[in-house]
Design a protein around this motif. Structure first.
Motif, PDB file in Angstrom:
ATOM      1  N   LEU A 105       0.842  -1.196   0.000  1.00 26.59           N
ATOM      2  CA  LEU A 105       0.000   0.000   0.000  1.00 26.59           C
ATOM      3  C   LEU A 105       0.876   1.244   0.000  1.00 26.59           C
ATOM      4  O   LEU A 105       2.029   1.197   0.435  1.00 26.59           O
ATOM      5  CB  LEU A 105      -0.893   0.021   1.255  1.00 26.59           C
ATOM      6  N   PRO A 106       0.319   2.377  -0.433  1.00 23.94           N
ATOM      7  CA  PRO A 106       1.065   3.633  -0.304  1.00 23.94           C
ATOM      8  C   PRO A 106       1.376   3.923   1.168  1.00 23.94           C
ATOM      9  O   PRO A 106       0.642   3.493   2.064  1.00 23.94           O
ATOM     10  CB  PRO A 106       0.089   4.683  -0.861  1.00 23.94           C
ATOM     11  N   GLU A 107       2.445   4.644   1.399  1.00 24.52           N
ATOM     12  CA  GLU A 107       2.927   4.900   2.761  1.00 24.52           C
ATOM     13  C   GLU A 107       1.850   5.535   3.641  1.00 24.52           C
ATOM     14  O   GLU A 107       1.693   5.185   4.805  1.00 24.52           O
ATOM     15  CB  GLU A 107       4.155   5.805   2.701  1.00 24.52           C
ATOM     16  N   GLN A 108       1.100   6.463   3.076  1.00 22.82           N
ATOM     17  CA  GLN A 108       0.051   7.139   3.847  1.00 22.82           C
ATOM     18  C   GLN A 108      -1.011   6.141   4.310  1.00 22.82           C
ATOM     19  O   GLN A 108      -1.442   6.170   5.461  1.00 22.82           O
ATOM     20  CB  GLN A 108      -0.601   8.230   2.996  1.00 22.82           C
ATOM     21  N   GLN A 109      -1.416   5.228   3.429  1.00 23.73           N
ATOM     22  CA  GLN A 109      -2.420   4.225   3.804  1.00 23.73           C
ATOM     23  C   GLN A 109      -1.857   3.276   4.859  1.00 23.73           C
ATOM     24  O   GLN A 109      -2.573   2.871   5.773  1.00 23.73           O
ATOM     25  CB  GLN A 109      -2.900   3.453   2.573  1.00 23.73           C
ATOM     26  N   GLN A 110      -0.589   2.941   4.755  1.00 25.35           N
ATOM     27  CA  GLN A 110       0.034   2.087   5.771  1.00 25.35           C
ATOM     28  C   GLN A 110      -0.030   2.768   7.134  1.00 25.35           C
ATOM     29  O   GLN A 110      -0.373   2.136   8.136  1.00 25.35           O
ATOM     30  CB  GLN A 110       1.502   1.816   5.423  1.00 25.35           C
ATOM     31  N   LEU A 111       0.302   4.048   7.164  1.00 25.48           N
ATOM     32  CA  LEU A 111       0.293   4.800   8.416  1.00 25.48           C
ATOM     33  C   LEU A 111      -1.117   4.882   8.991  1.00 25.48           C
ATOM     34  O   LEU A 111      -1.320   4.689  10.189  1.00 25.48           O
ATOM     35  CB  LEU A 111       0.858   6.207   8.185  1.00 25.48           C
ATOM     36  N   LEU A 112      -2.110   5.124   8.141  1.00 22.89           N
ATOM     37  CA  LEU A 112      -3.487   5.227   8.610  1.00 22.89           C
ATOM     38  C   LEU A 112      -3.998   3.885   9.135  1.00 22.89           C
ATOM     39  O   LEU A 112      -4.680   3.834  10.158  1.00 22.89           O
ATOM     40  CB  LEU A 112      -4.396   5.743   7.489  1.00 22.89           C
ATOM     41  N   ILE A 113      -3.674   2.793   8.457  1.00 23.93           N
ATOM     42  CA  ILE A 113      -4.050   1.455   8.929  1.00 23.93           C
ATOM     43  C   ILE A 113      -3.431   1.209  10.304  1.00 23.93           C
ATOM     44  O   ILE A 113      -4.090   0.705  11.212  1.00 23.93           O
ATOM     45  CB  ILE A 113      -3.594   0.357   7.928  1.00 23.93           C
ATOM     46  N   GLN A 114      -2.160   1.577  10.459  1.00 20.14           N
ATOM     47  CA  GLN A 114      -1.481   1.398  11.744  1.00 20.14           C
ATOM     48  C   GLN A 114      -2.190   2.174  12.846  1.00 20.14           C
ATOM     49  O   GLN A 114      -2.506   1.628  13.903  1.00 20.14           O
ATOM     50  CB  GLN A 114      -0.017   1.858  11.640  1.00 20.14           C
ATOM     51  N   MET A 115      -2.451   3.442  12.590  1.00 21.81           N
ATOM     52  CA  MET A 115      -3.017   4.280  13.654  1.00 21.81           C
ATOM     53  C   MET A 115      -4.465   3.926  13.968  1.00 21.81           C
ATOM     54  O   MET A 115      -4.854   3.895  15.133  1.00 21.81           O
ATOM     55  CB  MET A 115      -2.907   5.755  13.273  1.00 21.81           C
ATOM     56  N   THR A 156      -1.872  13.691  11.373  1.00 19.93           N
ATOM     57  CA  THR A 156      -1.487  13.608   9.958  1.00 19.93           C
ATOM     58  C   THR A 156      -1.772  14.870   9.168  1.00 19.93           C
ATOM     59  O   THR A 156      -1.439  14.938   7.986  1.00 19.93           O
ATOM     60  CB  THR A 156      -2.211  12.434   9.281  1.00 19.93           C
ATOM     61  N   ASP A 157      -2.422  15.846   9.774  1.00 20.04           N
ATOM     62  CA  ASP A 157      -2.826  17.076   9.079  1.00 20.04           C
ATOM     63  C   ASP A 157      -3.735  16.779   7.891  1.00 20.04           C
ATOM     64  O   ASP A 157      -3.635  17.401   6.840  1.00 20.04           O
ATOM     65  CB  ASP A 157      -1.603  17.878   8.598  1.00 20.04           C
ATOM     66  N   MET A 158      -4.607  15.787   8.044  1.00 23.46           N
ATOM     67  CA  MET A 158      -5.603  15.451   7.028  1.00 23.46           C
ATOM     68  C   MET A 158      -6.974  15.692   7.640  1.00 23.46           C
ATOM     69  O   MET A 158      -7.126  15.654   8.856  1.00 23.46           O
ATOM     70  CB  MET A 158      -5.497  13.963   6.634  1.00 23.46           C
ATOM     71  N   ASN A 159      -7.993  15.914   6.785  1.00 22.94           N
ATOM     72  CA  ASN A 159      -9.328  16.011   7.354  1.00 22.94           C
ATOM     73  C   ASN A 159      -9.907  14.608   7.521  1.00 22.94           C
ATOM     74  O   ASN A 159      -9.447  13.651   6.884  1.00 22.94           O
ATOM     75  CB  ASN A 159     -10.247  16.945   6.550  1.00 22.94           C
ATOM     76  N   GLU A 160     -10.899  14.490   8.374  1.00 24.73           N
ATOM     77  CA  GLU A 160     -11.434  13.172   8.733  1.00 24.73           C
ATOM     78  C   GLU A 160     -12.031  12.452   7.532  1.00 24.73           C
ATOM     79  O   GLU A 160     -11.935  11.233   7.416  1.00 24.73           O
ATOM     80  CB  GLU A 160     -12.462  13.310   9.851  1.00 24.73           C
ATOM     81  N   THR A 161     -12.646  13.191   6.630  1.00 21.85           N
ATOM     82  CA  THR A 161     -13.241  12.564   5.444  1.00 21.85           C
ATOM     83  C   THR A 161     -12.155  11.926   4.584  1.00 21.85           C
ATOM     84  O   THR A 161     -12.317  10.799   4.107  1.00 21.85           O
ATOM     85  CB  THR A 161     -14.025  13.613   4.628  1.00 21.85           C
ATOM     86  N   ALA A 162     -11.056  12.628   4.392  1.00 21.20           N
ATOM     87  CA  ALA A 162      -9.948  12.076   3.600  1.00 21.20           C
ATOM     88  C   ALA A 162      -9.370  10.834   4.274  1.00 21.20           C
ATOM     89  O   ALA A 162      -9.000   9.869   3.598  1.00 21.20           O
ATOM     90  CB  ALA A 162      -8.869  13.132   3.406  1.00 21.20           C
ATOM     91  N   ILE A 163      -9.307  10.841   5.595  1.00 18.35           N
ATOM     92  CA  ILE A 163      -8.803   9.673   6.329  1.00 18.35           C
ATOM     93  C   ILE A 163      -9.736   8.488   6.125  1.00 18.35           C
ATOM     94  O   ILE A 163      -9.284   7.373   5.850  1.00 18.35           O
ATOM     95  CB  ILE A 163      -8.652  10.006   7.828  1.00 18.35           C
TER      96      ILE A 163
END
Length: 168
Positions: free
Chosen positions: A113-123, A138-145
């Protein structure tokens, strides 16, 4: 803030910092170094910590950024993101083998997976953070997460379905 107050402030989430660092850096030694660096940086900012609404989110952001910096450094060529810490409650041997095999496949899929998706899965899925905290880290909005997590989970689900239905 004195040393005792600082220790009391960081104690509730010190293990989470190490787990996130270990997840990103893999090596236990690297994760310990990262954790120690984060604590040193945090201690230097201890006079300003009262100004933060969520110190834990700030510390997790510091940890994430430090680890990503380490991964981007020249020695990062030898480091890859892996997740292999799991526990099992004495199932039968064949169940253990199947579970280990499935977990290895999920691990391989997550690593693709892309690094960002890996990080989100982890968290979210492993550390069980709330969306608001993840958004702050992550400085992302909740919808994007939510969208990124949905896509990551869909990729994992589709890949596992292909693997388990192979030859049928």
């Amino acid at each position: 803030m004195n040393q005792n107050e600082f220790v009391q402030l960081i104690s509730p989430f010190k293990d989470k910092v190490f787990r996130l660092a270990k997840r990103l850096l893999i090596s236990t030694e690297e994760a310990e170094d990262a954790t120690q660096e984060v604590w040193v940086k945090l201690w230097r900012k201890n006079k300003n910590l009262d100004g933060f609404n969520n110190v834990e989110a700030f510390v997790m952001t510091m940890t994430k950024n430090y680890c990503l910096d380490q991964l981007k450094s020249k020695r990062a060529g030898n480091i890859k993101i892996v997740h292999n810490n799991f526990t099992d409650n004495q199932p039968s041997l064949d169940k253990k083998v199947e579970d280990i095999d499935s977990l290895n496949w999920v691990e391989k899929i997550i690593n693709q997976l892309p690094e960002q998706q890996q990080l989100l899965i982890q968290m979210r899925d492993i550390e069980q953070y709330e969306f608001a905290v993840i958004a702050e880290i992550t400085d992302m909005n909740e919808t994007a997460i939510r969208v990124a997590l949905s896509r990551a989970r869909k990729t994992i689900r589709e890949s596992m379905t292909k693997i388990h239905s192979y030859g049928i």
